[in-house]
Design a protein around this motif. Structure first.
Motif, PDB file in Angstrom:
ATOM      1  N   GLU A 410       0.833  -1.205   0.000  1.00 50.39           N
ATOM      2  CA  GLU A 410       0.000   0.000   0.000  1.00 50.39           C
ATOM      3  C   GLU A 410       0.867   1.255   0.000  1.00 50.39           C
ATOM      4  OE1 GLU A 410      -0.632  -2.671   1.805  1.00 50.39           O
ATOM      5  OE2 GLU A 410      -2.460  -3.276   0.759  1.00 50.39           O
ATOM      6  N   GLU A 411       1.950   1.217   0.744  1.00 50.21           N
ATOM      7  CA  GLU A 411       2.841   2.378   0.767  1.00 50.21           C
ATOM      8  C   GLU A 411       3.461   2.620  -0.600  1.00 50.21           C
ATOM      9  OE1 GLU A 411       5.720   2.176   3.858  1.00 50.21           O
ATOM     10  OE2 GLU A 411       4.275   1.469   5.343  1.00 50.21           O
ATOM     11  N   ARG A 412       3.883   1.528  -1.261  1.00 48.15           N
ATOM     12  CA  ARG A 412       4.473   1.677  -2.580  1.00 48.15           C
ATOM     13  C   ARG A 412       3.480   2.280  -3.556  1.00 48.15           C
ATOM     14  NH1 ARG A 412       9.907   0.786  -4.141  1.00 48.15           N
ATOM     15  NH2 ARG A 412       8.977   0.574  -6.208  1.00 48.15           N
ATOM     16  N   THR A 413       2.235   1.830  -3.469  1.00 52.15           N
ATOM     17  CA  THR A 413       1.222   2.395  -4.345  1.00 52.15           C
ATOM     18  C   THR A 413       1.072   3.884  -4.088  1.00 52.15           C
ATOM     19  OG1 THR A 413       0.060   0.280  -4.362  1.00 52.15           O
ATOM     20  CG2 THR A 413      -1.184   2.226  -5.061  1.00 52.15           C
ATOM     21  N   ALA A 414       1.037   4.246  -2.805  1.00 44.44           N
ATOM     22  CA  ALA A 414       0.938   5.666  -2.470  1.00 44.44           C
ATOM     23  C   ALA A 414       2.200   6.415  -2.903  1.00 44.44           C
ATOM     24  CB  ALA A 414       0.721   5.824  -0.965  1.00 44.44           C
ATOM     25  N   GLU A 415       3.365   5.772  -2.725  1.00 45.12           N
ATOM     26  CA  GLU A 415       4.611   6.408  -3.133  1.00 45.12           C
ATOM     27  C   GLU A 415       4.650   6.635  -4.641  1.00 45.12           C
ATOM     28  OE1 GLU A 415       7.796   4.016  -1.758  1.00 45.12           O
ATOM     29  OE2 GLU A 415       7.520   4.534   0.367  1.00 45.12           O
ATOM     30  N   ASP A 416       4.134   5.649  -5.393  1.00 40.26           N
ATOM     31  CA  ASP A 416       4.093   5.831  -6.844  1.00 40.26           C
ATOM     32  C   ASP A 416       3.243   7.034  -7.207  1.00 40.26           C
ATOM     33  OD1 ASP A 416       5.714   3.665  -7.212  1.00 40.26           O
ATOM     34  OD2 ASP A 416       4.069   2.255  -7.599  1.00 40.26           O
ATOM     35  N   ARG A 417       2.112   7.166  -6.509  1.00 39.39           N
ATOM     36  CA  ARG A 417       1.264   8.337  -6.778  1.00 39.39           C
ATOM     37  C   ARG A 417       1.978   9.620  -6.383  1.00 39.39           C
ATOM     38  NH1 ARG A 417      -2.880   4.931  -4.609  1.00 39.39           N
ATOM     39  NH2 ARG A 417      -2.724   6.004  -2.604  1.00 39.39           N
ATOM     40  N   ILE A 418       2.653   9.572  -5.227  1.00 38.18           N
ATOM     41  CA  ILE A 418       3.374  10.760  -4.778  1.00 38.18           C
ATOM     42  C   ILE A 418       4.512  11.092  -5.746  1.00 38.18           C
ATOM     43  CG2 ILE A 418       4.868  11.657  -2.952  1.00 38.18           C
ATOM     44  CD1 ILE A 418       3.166  10.013  -0.969  1.00 38.18           C
ATOM     45  N   ARG A 419       5.210  10.035  -6.195  1.00 34.91           N
ATOM     46  CA  ARG A 419       6.323  10.251  -7.115  1.00 34.91           C
ATOM     47  C   ARG A 419       5.820  10.848  -8.429  1.00 34.91           C
ATOM     48  NH1 ARG A 419       7.837   5.499  -7.094  1.00 34.91           N
ATOM     49  NH2 ARG A 419       9.191   5.657  -5.277  1.00 34.91           N
ATOM     50  N   TRP A 420       4.687  10.318  -8.901  1.00 33.07           N
ATOM     51  CA  TRP A 420       4.127  10.881 -10.125  1.00 33.07           C
ATOM     52  C   TRP A 420       3.750  12.339  -9.904  1.00 33.07           C
ATOM     53  CZ3 TRP A 420      -0.074  13.381 -11.980  1.00 33.07           C
ATOM     54  CH2 TRP A 420      -0.248  13.387 -13.372  1.00 33.07           C
ATOM     55  N   THR A 421       3.140  12.609  -8.749  1.00 35.07           N
ATOM     56  CA  THR A 421       2.744  13.982  -8.448  1.00 35.07           C
ATOM     57  C   THR A 421       3.960  14.892  -8.342  1.00 35.07           C
ATOM     58  OG1 THR A 421       0.795  13.168  -7.270  1.00 35.07           O
ATOM     59  CG2 THR A 421       1.486  15.430  -6.813  1.00 35.07           C
ATOM     60  N   ALA A 422       5.039  14.360  -7.752  1.00 36.05           N
ATOM     61  CA  ALA A 422       6.246  15.177  -7.603  1.00 36.05           C
ATOM     62  C   ALA A 422       6.898  15.481  -8.932  1.00 36.05           C
ATOM     63  CB  ALA A 422       7.240  14.459  -6.691  1.00 36.05           C
TER      64      ALA A 422
END
Length: 855
Positions: A410-422
């Motif tokens: 779940e964290e990786r999924t959120a991190e991917d979204r955060i990374r895309w957003t960044a």
């Protein structure tokens, strides 16, 4: 002195009659058998010499009456050299006093004596001798001569010394050994214990004998200790048992080990054992076990899986939580192969490399890796993060590896979204500036390697601000998203797009070998025409018109920065002359960059040559015209043209290196002037110094300024720092706020310059420690009643009064402006009406009270 018989004795004539026999020889010769008679065998003197016994006969005047060769050898002197030489001359200095005292005491009674002493030879060597001294008396009972018999006992003394040293060594080995040595008979009864037993247990030496040692054992440990001891006695095998002993400081843990000495028939002759204090180690081990248990409980509570590898025993343990993460049954064997089989093939090398590194002992003490697995039960793909610790044994070898495993899917999924957003613009979905620049870097590297070219185009939406101001930001957002979608379609799949910020977009297009610049220009112009097509939004017609500037790699720049700079120059030129069209970069467009570079060069030289100096413009009270302070304005001295305004080096104030250097020079000058004014008894009020945004990029700004004031002995209240709203914009705003808070807490006042011209002035007044609001001169120039500028000034004055902040109007040049501001209760002002910027000397003249008129 002549030589006598083969026995090696010497003889001296002129002896007292009582000392000589009838044949005029020394009585000693009678004792020794006189001259050698071959038929009768060797005389006694020869026998004694061969037996290494030395003989010396001397009269009271120390004249040698007889001496054998052995004695001469013992003292390293010839018979001639002994004549008249005192005993002290060849006795070792450390033995002289003892030997002389004994000799004198015995001579008074004419009683023989024996002494062990050292003779010192002329060559410095020393020999130990057992010396027998006898006295010969005359008819009157007076000592007439002395007979000394000496035997070399050096070897004996050395052997005795070595024996004593050996005994002392053994004694200290036993007494000083931290372990307690003991022996026991075949039946297990203690026969002897080292003195250390008494020191440790504070008991008598005999208390440990037999089975008395059990009295010192902790009651809870007696049964275990006795059982281990009985088993060892029965089997004649070594015993190793731990128990607690009573000591003056309380019970401590000891380790008892013993082994038996057996006879030829395998029967126990005696037991030899030691007691070792292991209390600290035992307590540490117990603490470690408790810590590990707490760790396991914490890991369970946190949902962590544990992979524990004991390298010493080559044993692995997986916690139930870890097996559940892998989808394994609770009884699954903890094998590396099992774990590897569950890792997805693309990540399997990560775990393999880690396992091999651990096996080789070359992994770091702390390591981590994140990889994917497929659960054994469902096949579901999950992300696992492993964190490991490598523990070394005291010898430096690998002892243990402890790994925690956490499901971070779940964290990786959120991190991917955060990374895309960044990396992307949320509104348009395009790469942001940083991500686009990274793509451009990579494209340039590929073009450099292949010898190909690429074109970079920057696009600026022409009417975004007007759309936001007139229709609303939702319309502006729709305009930007439509612009991005149209640009992507128009440029095609070969182009890589990005939003650099605000209304600025970028795209780079790799050129095919047969493609020229005109082709790219046609593509961009066609895109601009497609963008220009209006569209409807919420009953409004919006226009996507944009202006573009383009540069070409490698013609216009060899790296990303140069290429972006060239395209930006072209875009700037296009916006100034040909909006809505494409401008290709030309070298002559660099003129303004050259002007900027010239400014920077001049500024560097001015800083280097200390040609930066402050001028001061007075700030007055509109109530009574009193000078309340000055604003320090930067000037620099040109070698031929004199004092120059800051506009000639304006670019330097945006440079991260030059701006702080200019600030340093200004601060040095201002502090020196304030100190000089105060020393002269003048009151300059508060001196305002401008800080550029670039200066806030340096973490030591607060410390630097406060230290300067402290070393100069100037109260911080004498300084005021002026900042513009640009310091609050962009990254680092939080750090700026912290710095301003530190200045404010230190007594320095903060002024917000050019107020009303920024974007979030009211927010800044609320969030930052502002003491002074400075009304921008653009609002003061037109203060006729009823004008828009007058309304803004009235509002700012009222706002400052309500917030408890001082308000200063800048750029006051006419009396009418001053009268209007005074009528609106504006407290302070500055401008040409009250004084032009002046030197420090002129400030001193203005502050100096006029002398009273002479009568």
């Amino acid at each position: 002195m002549g030589r006598l018989d083969r026995g090696g004795f010497g003889k001296v004539t002129g002896l007292p009659p009582a000392a000589l026999g009838p044949d005029r020889r020394s009585p000693l010769l009678h004792e020794l058998g006189g001259p050698w008679d071959a038929s009768a065998g060797p005389p006694l003197s020869e026998v004694l010499s061969r037996a290494r016994i030395g003989i010396l006969h001397r009269d009271v005047d120390l004249r040698v009456l007889a001496v054998n060769g052995c004695f001469c050898d013992l003292i390293g002197r010839s018979a001639d050299a002994l004549d008249g030489v005192s005993m002290e001359a060849f006795t070792h200095p450390d033995d002289v006093a003892r030997s002389s005292a004994l000799y004198r005491a015995q001579r008074e009674r004419a009683e023989p004596f024996r002494i062990e002493k050292r003779y010192r030879r002329p060559d410095g060597s020393v020999v130990w001798c057992a010396v027998h001294v006898s006295f010969l008396c005359d008819a009157d009972g007076h000592v007439a001569s002395t007979i000394t018999v000496a035997q070399d006992i050096t070897a004996q003394r050395i052997a005795e010394q070595e024996l004593r040293e050996s005994e002392a060594h053994y004694r200290h080995t036993v007494e000083l050994n931290p372990q307690i040595g003991w022996t026991a008979g075949p039946d297990g009864a203690i026969q002897a214990a080292s003195p250390r037993w008494c020191d440790v247990t504070a008991s008598e030496p005999g208390d440990a004998l037999g089975h008395g040692w059990l009295d010192a054992v902790h009651p809870d440990d007696v049964g275990r200790a006795v059982a281990a001891w009985h088993a060892a006695i029965a089997s004649a095998q070594p015993v190793d048992v731990e128990y607690r002993l009573r000591t003056p400081a309380g019970y401590r843990w000891f380790r008892s080990r013993a082994a038996a000495r057996l006879d030829d028939l395998g029967r126990v002759v005696r037991w030899y054992g030691t007691l070792e204090d292991i209390d600290d180690r035992t307590l540490a081990q117990e603490a470690l076990r408790a810590s590990e248990e707490r760790f396991r409980l914490a890991a369970q509570a946190a949902g962590l899986g544990i992979w524990d590898y004991d390298a010493v025993r080559d044993r692995r343990e997986w916690s139930p939580e870890f097996k559940a993460m892998l989808g394994l049954s609770p009884d699954a064997a903890p094998e590396v192969a099992t774990a590897l089989a569950l890792v997805v093939p693309e990540d399997r090398h990560l775990l393999s490399a880690l396992v091999e590194a651990v096996r080789a002992g070359d992994s770091a003490y702390r390591f981590d890796v994140t990889l994917r697995i497929r659960r054994a039960d469902t096949g579901e793909e999950r992300w696992m993060r492993t964190d490991g610790w490598r523990i070394q044994a005291p010898s430096g070898t690998l002892a243990r590896v402890l790994v925690t495993v956490r499901d971070v899917t779940e964290e990786r999924t959120a991190e991917d979204r955060i990374r895309w957003t960044a990396n992307h613009d949320a509104l348009t979905g395009l790469p942001n500036r940083a991500h686009f620049t990274m793509h451009l870097d990579a494209a340039i590297e590929r073009a450099r390697a292949s010898g190909r070219r690429l074109a970079l185009a920057l696009f600026d939406v022409d009417h975004l601000k007007e759309t936001n101001d007139t229709i609303g930001h939702d319309a502006g957002d729709r305009l930007l998203s439509t612009f991005a979608a149209r640009l992507a379609r128009a440029l095609g799949d070969d182009a890589v797009l990005g939003r650099l910020g605000g209304d600025e977009f970028a795209a780079f297009i790799p050129l095919a070998p047969d493609q020229d610049v005109d082709t790219v220009g046609d593509t961009v112009r066609a895109a601009l025409r497609a963008l220009h097509e209006p569209f409807a939004h919420d009953n409004h017609i919006l226009d996507c018109q944009a202006t573009a500037g383009a540069s070409l790699y490698p013609r216009d720049g060899g790296d990303t920065a140069d290429l972006l700079k060239a395209a930006d120059i072209a875009l700037y030129a296009g916006k100034a002359r040909h909006r809505g069209t494409l401008s290709l970069f030309r070298p002559e467009m660099r003129a303004h960059l050259q002007r900027r570079a010239s400014m920077l060069g001049i500024a560097r030289a001015a800083v280097r040559d200390a040609r930066i100096l402050p001028f001061y413009q007075p700030k007055v009270s509109l109530h009574d015209g009193r000078i309340t302070g000055f604003e320090a304005l930067l000037r620099w001295h040109h070698g031929h043209h004199g004092i120059q305004a800051p506009e000639t080096i304006a670019a330097a104030f945006e440079d991260f290196d030059l701006a702080p250097a200019l600030g340093e020079r200004m601060l040095d000058g201002v502090i020196a002037d304030i100190r000089q004014w105060l020393a002269a008894g003048l009151d300059p009020g508060r001196i305002a110094v401008n800080l550029s945004p670039a200066e806030f990029r340096h973490d030591n700004l607060v410390q630097r300024i406060m230290d300067r004031l402290h070393h100069a002995g100037i109260p911080p209240e004498r300084l005021e720092l002026e900042v513009t709203e640009t310091v609050f914009l962009g990254r680092g705003a939080e750090a700026v706020g912290t710095m301003l808070e530190a200045f404010h807490a230190g007594g320095i006042r903060i002024a917000l310059d050019d107020f009303g011209t920024g974007y979030a002035s009211l927010t800044h007044l609320k969030d930052f420690p502002v003491d002074v609001i400075k009304i921008d001169r653009s609002f003061v120039g037109n203060l006729c009643a009823g004008s828009g500028d007058a309304a803004i000034v009235d509002a700012i004055v009222g706002l400052g009064r309500r917030l408890g902040m001082e308000v200063v109007a800048e750029g006051v040049e006419t009396q009418a402006q001053a009268d209007y501001l005074r009528a609106q209760h504006c407290p302070s002002a500055q401008g040409f009406l009250f004084g032009m910027p002046m030197t420090a000397a002129a400030v001193a003249d203005r502050l100096t009270p006029a002398a009273p008129p002479r009568e």
